[in-house]
Design an enzyme around this catalytic site. Structure first.
Site, PDB file in Angstrom:
ATOM      1  N   ASP A  62      12.507  30.496 -16.680  1.00 61.51           N
ATOM      2  CA  ASP A  62      13.482  30.026 -17.671  1.00 61.51           C
ATOM      3  C   ASP A  62      14.918  30.435 -17.327  1.00 61.51           C
ATOM      4  OD1 ASP A  62      13.059  32.729 -18.099  1.00 61.51           O
ATOM      5  OD2 ASP A  62      12.074  32.480 -20.035  1.00 61.51           O
ATOM      6  N   ASN A 127       7.392  38.396 -30.594  1.00 61.91           N
ATOM      7  CA  ASN A 127       6.710  37.379 -31.398  1.00 61.91           C
ATOM      8  C   ASN A 127       5.687  36.613 -30.558  1.00 61.91           C
ATOM      9  OD1 ASN A 127       8.300  35.791 -29.783  1.00 61.91           O
ATOM     10  ND2 ASN A 127       9.513  34.885 -31.423  1.00 61.91           N
ATOM     11  N   HIS A 129       6.048  35.222 -27.658  1.00 61.17           N
ATOM     12  CA  HIS A 129       6.469  34.085 -26.829  1.00 61.17           C
ATOM     13  C   HIS A 129       6.255  34.407 -25.349  1.00 61.17           C
ATOM     14  CE1 HIS A 129      10.711  35.948 -26.682  1.00 61.17           C
ATOM     15  NE2 HIS A 129      10.490  35.677 -25.421  1.00 61.17           N
ATOM     16  N   GLU A 134       8.636  29.587 -27.850  1.00 61.85           N
ATOM     17  CA  GLU A 134       8.608  30.317 -29.117  1.00 61.85           C
ATOM     18  C   GLU A 134       7.418  29.870 -29.977  1.00 61.85           C
ATOM     19  OE1 GLU A 134      10.466  32.787 -29.502  1.00 61.85           O
ATOM     20  OE2 GLU A 134      12.617  32.402 -29.259  1.00 61.85           O
TER      21      GLU A 134
HETATM   22  N1  LIG Z   1      12.474  34.796 -21.650  1.00 61.93           N
HETATM   23  C1  LIG Z   1      12.203  36.195 -21.605  1.00 61.93           C
HETATM   24  C2  LIG Z   1      10.716  36.395 -21.446  1.00 61.93           C
HETATM   25  O1  LIG Z   1      10.306  35.878 -20.190  1.00 61.93           O
HETATM   26  C3  LIG Z   1      10.396  37.865 -21.573  1.00 61.93           C
HETATM   27  O2  LIG Z   1       9.021  38.075 -21.330  1.00 61.93           O
HETATM   28  C4  LIG Z   1      10.712  38.353 -22.966  1.00 61.93           C
HETATM   29  C5  LIG Z   1      10.489  39.848 -23.134  1.00 61.93           C
HETATM   30  O3  LIG Z   1      11.573  40.571 -22.649  1.00 61.93           O
HETATM   31  P1  LIG Z   1      11.509  42.071 -22.209  1.00 61.93           P
HETATM   32  O4  LIG Z   1      10.672  42.107 -20.976  1.00 61.93           O
HETATM   33  O5  LIG Z   1      12.926  42.469 -21.929  1.00 61.93           O
HETATM   34  O6  LIG Z   1      10.885  42.818 -23.335  1.00 61.93           O
HETATM   35  O7  LIG Z   1      12.043  38.060 -23.301  1.00 61.93           O
HETATM   36  C6  LIG Z   1      12.769  36.981 -22.790  1.00 61.93           C
HETATM   37  O8  LIG Z   1      12.976  36.215 -23.920  1.00 61.93           O
END
Ligand SMILES: N[C@@H]1[C@@H](O)[C@H](O)[C@@H](COP(=O)(O)O)O[C@@H]1O
Length: 232
Positions: A62, A127, A129, A134
Site C-alpha cells: 500500500d 482493528n 485491518h 479496513e
Molecule cells: N498499512 C499499514 C499496515 O500494513 C500495518 O500492518 C498497520 C500496523 O502498523 P504497525 O506495524 O505500525 O503497528 O498499519 C498500517 O496502517
C-alpha cells in the site's frame, strides 16, 4: 494457521527472517512487503544478512494517497530506508501515491497478475485491518483506494506532525490479492494488537475483521510476541 509466540519482536524478526530465507531457498522469487513498525525487526535481519535480493521482485501492499514518493512519511521512503538502500531488489513495486486512481489501480492489479506473490509479509492494524483493507472491505476486492478509519488515522498519527497531516485515503492491495499469495507471514507485537490477533485466529470469518479471512488460506504463519498473544 501456524502460530509462533516469541519473547519479543527482536526474536520474532529472527524467526521471520528464517522463514523468508527458507522460502527464497525454495525458489520464492516475488516477495509481498509490508510497512509500519511491525516488519522493522525482520528488515533489520534482512539488511544485516549476506543474502542477495537483487534477483527478486518485491511488491508492497500500500501507499498513502496524495503523498509523493519522496515524502518523509511515504511508504516509498520507509522501504528505501528500511530495506532497499541496503538491499536492492531486481524490481520493486509500490503504488504511486500521486497516481491517477483508475490508472494506478489497473497498473497495480496487472503487476500482481504478472508477478504472483510467493510470500506475503503482513502486519495487522488494531482493528484487524491488513494492508489498508479496513473493516467492511469486501473480501473480493483487488487494488483500490481505501478511506482510512479514525482508528487507523489515530494509530498512524505518531509518524506525522499532527492528525491533520495524516492522509485520509490510501491505495491498497485488496484482500483477494493478498489471499492469492502462496504463503503468508503475519506478525503482530504488543498488547494493543492482542484483541485483533484473537479475533483473527478465533473469531468468526467476517469482513468486519479483515484478517479473519486468513483462516481460509492454507499456508499462513503468524509470529507474535507474548503481549500480542495475551488474549489467546
Ligand atoms: N498499512 C499499514 C499496515 O500494513 C500495518 O500492518 C498497520 C500496523 O502498523 P504497525 O506495524 O505500525 O503497528 O498499519 C498500517 O496502517
Amino acid at each position: 494457521m501456524n502460530v509462533i509466540i516469541t519473547k519479543d519482536k527482536v526474536e520474532a524478526g529472527k524467526k521471520a527472517f528464517e522463514l523468508v530465507e527458507k522460502a527464497i531457498h525454495n525458489d520464492a522469487s516475488v516477495l509481498g512487503l509490508a510497512t509500519g513498525s511491525t516488519p522493522e525487526t525482520l528488515y533489520k535481519e534482512m539488511r544485516a544478512s549476506n543474502t542477495d535480493y537483487s534477483n527478486l521482485i518485491s511488491i508492497n501492499l500500500d501507499e498513502y494517497k496524495g503523498l509523493p514518493a519522496d515524502h518523509p512519511q511515504s511508504y516509498h521512503t520507509f522501504m528505501q530506508e528500511n530495506l532497499f538502500n541496503a538491499k536492492p531488489f531486481k524490481k520493486s513495486f509500490i503504488p504511486d501515491g500521486l497516481g491517477d486512481e483508475e490508472d494506478e489501480v489497473k497498473r497495480y492489479n496487472k503487476t500482481i497478475e504478472e508477478y504472483p506473490i510467493d510470500l506475503q509479509i503482513l502486519g495487522i492494524g488494531t482493528n484487524a485491518h491488513i494492508g489498508f483493507n479496513e473493516p467492511g472491505t469486501s473480501f473480493l476486492q483487488e487494488t483500490h483506494v481505501e478511506k482510512l478509519t479514525e482508528a487507523t488515522i489515530n494509530a498512524n498519527k505518531r509518524y506525522f506532525k499532527s492528525e491533520e497531516d495524516v492522509p485520509k485515503y490510501a491505495f491498497s492491495m485488496g484482500i483477494k490479492s493478498i489471499l492469492s499469495a502462496k504463503k503468508i507471514l503475519l506478525m503482530a507485537f504488543g498488547e494493543n494488537k492482542a484483541e485483533a490477533v484473537y479475533n483473527m485466529l478465533n473469531g468468526p470469518i467476517t469482513e468486519q475483521v479483515p484478517a479473519s479471512i486468513l483462516q481460509t488460506h492454507n499456508d499462513v504463519t503468524v509470529i507474535i510476541d507474548e503481549a500480542a498473544a495475551s488474549k489467546l
